[in-house]
Design an enzyme around this catalytic site. Structure first.
Site, PDB file in Angstrom:
ATOM      1  N   ARG A 193       0.819  -1.215   0.000  1.00 18.79           N
ATOM      2  CA  ARG A 193       0.000   0.000   0.000  1.00 18.79           C
ATOM      3  C   ARG A 193       0.851   1.263   0.000  1.00 18.79           C
ATOM      4  O   ARG A 193       0.424   2.320  -0.467  1.00 18.79           O
ATOM      5  CB  ARG A 193      -0.914  -0.024   1.238  1.00 18.79           C
ATOM      6  CG  ARG A 193      -2.081   0.942   1.158  1.00 18.79           C
ATOM      7  CD  ARG A 193      -3.054   0.725   2.309  1.00 18.79           C
ATOM      8  NE  ARG A 193      -2.433   0.988   3.594  1.00 18.79           N
ATOM      9  CZ  ARG A 193      -2.529   0.187   4.655  1.00 18.79           C
ATOM     10  NH1 ARG A 193      -3.209  -0.934   4.595  1.00 18.79           N
ATOM     11  NH2 ARG A 193      -1.926   0.496   5.788  1.00 18.79           N
ATOM     12  N   TYR A 195     -16.882  20.551  -9.872  1.00 18.50           N
ATOM     13  CA  TYR A 195     -17.411  19.233 -10.245  1.00 18.50           C
ATOM     14  C   TYR A 195     -18.517  18.850  -9.254  1.00 18.50           C
ATOM     15  O   TYR A 195     -18.314  18.901  -8.042  1.00 18.50           O
ATOM     16  CB  TYR A 195     -16.236  18.255 -10.175  1.00 18.50           C
ATOM     17  CG  TYR A 195     -16.496  16.839 -10.562  1.00 18.50           C
ATOM     18  CD1 TYR A 195     -16.894  16.507 -11.849  1.00 18.50           C
ATOM     19  CD2 TYR A 195     -16.291  15.812  -9.641  1.00 18.50           C
ATOM     20  CE1 TYR A 195     -17.095  15.184 -12.210  1.00 18.50           C
ATOM     21  CE2 TYR A 195     -16.484  14.492  -9.996  1.00 18.50           C
ATOM     22  CZ  TYR A 195     -16.899  14.179 -11.275  1.00 18.50           C
ATOM     23  OH  TYR A 195     -17.091  12.880 -11.626  1.00 18.50           O
ATOM     24  N   ASP A 221      -8.710  21.817  -8.300  1.00 12.17           N
ATOM     25  CA  ASP A 221      -8.963  20.707  -9.222  1.00 12.17           C
ATOM     26  C   ASP A 221      -8.510  21.181 -10.606  1.00 12.17           C
ATOM     27  O   ASP A 221      -9.206  21.940 -11.279  1.00 12.17           O
ATOM     28  CB  ASP A 221     -10.452  20.356  -9.194  1.00 12.17           C
ATOM     29  CG  ASP A 221     -10.799  19.162 -10.081  1.00 12.17           C
ATOM     30  OD1 ASP A 221     -10.020  18.849 -11.002  1.00 12.17           O
ATOM     31  OD2 ASP A 221     -11.862  18.563  -9.862  1.00 12.17           O
TER      32      ASP A 221
HETATM   33  C1  LIG Z   1     -14.062  13.541 -13.810  1.00 12.39           C
HETATM   34  C2  LIG Z   1     -13.708  14.632 -12.885  1.00 12.39           C
HETATM   35  C3  LIG Z   1     -13.491  14.383 -11.545  1.00 12.39           C
HETATM   36  C4  LIG Z   1     -13.651  13.019 -10.933  1.00 12.39           C
HETATM   37  O1  LIG Z   1     -12.784  12.087 -11.451  1.00 12.39           O
HETATM   38  P1  LIG Z   1     -13.140  10.523 -11.356  1.00 12.39           P
HETATM   39  O2  LIG Z   1     -11.874   9.873 -11.701  1.00 12.39           O
HETATM   40  O3  LIG Z   1     -14.235  10.287 -12.352  1.00 12.39           O
HETATM   41  O4  LIG Z   1     -13.576  10.248  -9.953  1.00 12.39           O
HETATM   42  C5  LIG Z   1     -13.126  15.429 -10.738  1.00 12.39           C
HETATM   43  N1  LIG Z   1     -12.998  16.678 -11.232  1.00 12.39           N
HETATM   44  C6  LIG Z   1     -13.214  16.958 -12.514  1.00 12.39           C
HETATM   45  C7  LIG Z   1     -13.038  18.359 -12.993  1.00 12.39           C
HETATM   46  C8  LIG Z   1     -13.577  15.952 -13.384  1.00 12.39           C
HETATM   47  O5  LIG Z   1     -13.804  16.244 -14.663  1.00 12.39           O
END
Ligand SMILES: *Cc1c(COP(=O)(O)O)cnc(C)c1O
Length: 396
Positions: A58, A113, A185
């Site tokens: 892990r 998101y 993000d």
């Molecule tokens: C798709 C996405 C996520 C989540 O990613 P997953 O791998 O699907 O959990 C988070 N932030 C943004 C901007 C995304 O487009």
């Protein structure tokens, strides 16, 4: 072969060279996919001293180390470490759980998101962490929303549905003056087109499911942190037991090697299609920060070195049946949510029901496009067929 370690290299080259250890891999270019939980110790002494390059599956394998090295390099000189998570959403929830505690207050950009919001309003709220949403265009006025309990600000630039562009540098300046962390993000641009950690962000998150994987075949997330945030992130990852499967780790690393050429093509083709759509009589507005007239264009020019292939379109008012006729008539643009792969996508969206700090009222139906690696003229011809069906449905 000489070592390239000390030669200054551009980010596109580093995508190819970083995290490679040819000698340790006995000459092979790529690391092995290590499926492993148990790591054996050579002696009782080593066991008691926790001595050994690897100690437990892990906590790291030769495959995860190679990916983490390459990602650390890509995120830039501020990056102290990169945690790997089984999805983008897991990277977001891990970052928030690792840095916040009961009684804290969190500020979140209204265009994030949607599952990020659901996490804040669900689990974080239950754990005694309150969230306030803010207008993506708030800039330095975000200062007015801080309380003595505000510990972090979460942003997304641009939002992956509505494409408003928050001024992350201005927000970070206010947050740091109040000792709060900035979590970003950065999935839309990837660290190749925007080095968030160089712009005041403390924790830069990737849904690596998207462009880093690049082939619509993995779920993956990454959490890159600067010196200030890395101790909390690395502790949180250990305490929560967050890790990623070895095949996905390998595919993320494999995707990273071609990210440069793929993103360059997504950018060029995406802008070509965006401009073509702008000129269509059925289209009211294209939401793409790399376009001159976009409200986020000045910030995009200031903070980004490129644009990905994801953008939005506001159509002139039309019945839902016409939009559905468009969606059913295109064939190269598939209908699906997870973007960033090699294939083109289109999906209708309406974020009006999950906005709380701002009102989403674009004035017409909205579509989100992901422009893939297909030939641009083929894509235009496909969209032409879509609009022919759209107009036929309008005429009834
Ligand atoms: C798709 C996405 C996520 C989540 O990613 P997953 O791998 O699907 O959990 C988070 N932030 C943004 C901007 C995304 O487009």
């Amino acid at each position: 072969m000489a070592s390239s370690k000390d030669i200054p290299l551009s980010p596109a080259t580093r995508l190819v060279t970083s995290g490679r250890d040819t000698e340790a891999q006995k000459g092979f270019v790529n690391p092995p996919v290590v499926h492993g939980s148990t790591v054996l110790y050579a002696s009782a002494e080593d066991l008691h001293a926790h001595r050994g390059e690897y100690q437990y599956g892990r906590h790291g394998t030769p495959t995860t180390r190679a990916l983490q090295k390459a990602l650390t390099d890509l995120e830039g000189p501020q990056c102290r470490g990169v945690g790997l998570a089984p999805s983008g959403l897991a990277a977001i929830s891990t970052a928030l759980l690792a840095t916040l505690k009961a009684g804290d207050h969190l500020l979140v950009c209204d265009n994030v998101y949607r599952p990020t919001r659901l996490f804040c309003d669900g689990l974080l709220r239950r754990y005694g962490i309150a969230t306030t949403y803010f207008d993506p265009l708030i800039g330095e006025r975000i200062a007015e929303l801080f309380t003595p309990a505000t510990r972090a600000v979460m942003v997304e630039a641009p939002g992956s549905q509505s494409f408003e562009m928050p001024d992350v540098r201005a927000i970070a300046e206010v947050a740091h003056a109040r000792d709060a962390l900035v979590i970003d993000d950065n999935t839309w641009a990837t660290p190749l087109f925007r080095r968030a950690l160089d712009q005041g962000v403390d924790i830069s998150i990737q849904a690596a499911t998207k462009y880093i994987g690049g082939h619509s075949d993995i779920m993956f997330g990454t959490i890159a942190a600067n010196a200030r945030a890395w101790p909390a992130i690395s502790e949180g990852i250990r305490l929560l037991g967050v890790c990623a499967g070895p095949d996905d780790v390998f595919l993320a690393l494999r995707g990273l090697r071609t990210l440069g050429v793929r993103l360059a093509q997504h950018q060029t083709a995406g802008l070509a299609i965006a401009r073509w759509l702008e000129a269509r009589p059925e289209v009211a507005r294209v939401l793409h920060p790399a376009l001159d007239g976009d409200p986020g264009h000045a910030l995009w020019t200031r903070d980004f070195t490129g644009a990905s292939g994801l953008f939005g379109v506001v159509l002139k008012p039309a019945p839902a049946a016409a939009v559905d006729a468009f969606l059913d008539a295109v064939s190269l643009f598939g209908m699906g949510y997870s973007w960033g792969g090699f294939e083109s996508l289109v999906i209708p969206f309406d974020c009006s029901s999950y906005r709380t700090a701002t009102t989403w009222a674009p004035g017409g139906p909205t579509l989100r496009f992901h422009v893939g690696l297909e030939d641009v003229e083929d894509l235009k011809a496909d969209l032409d067929r879509g609009f022919a069906a759209f107009n036929a449905a309008l005429r009834g």
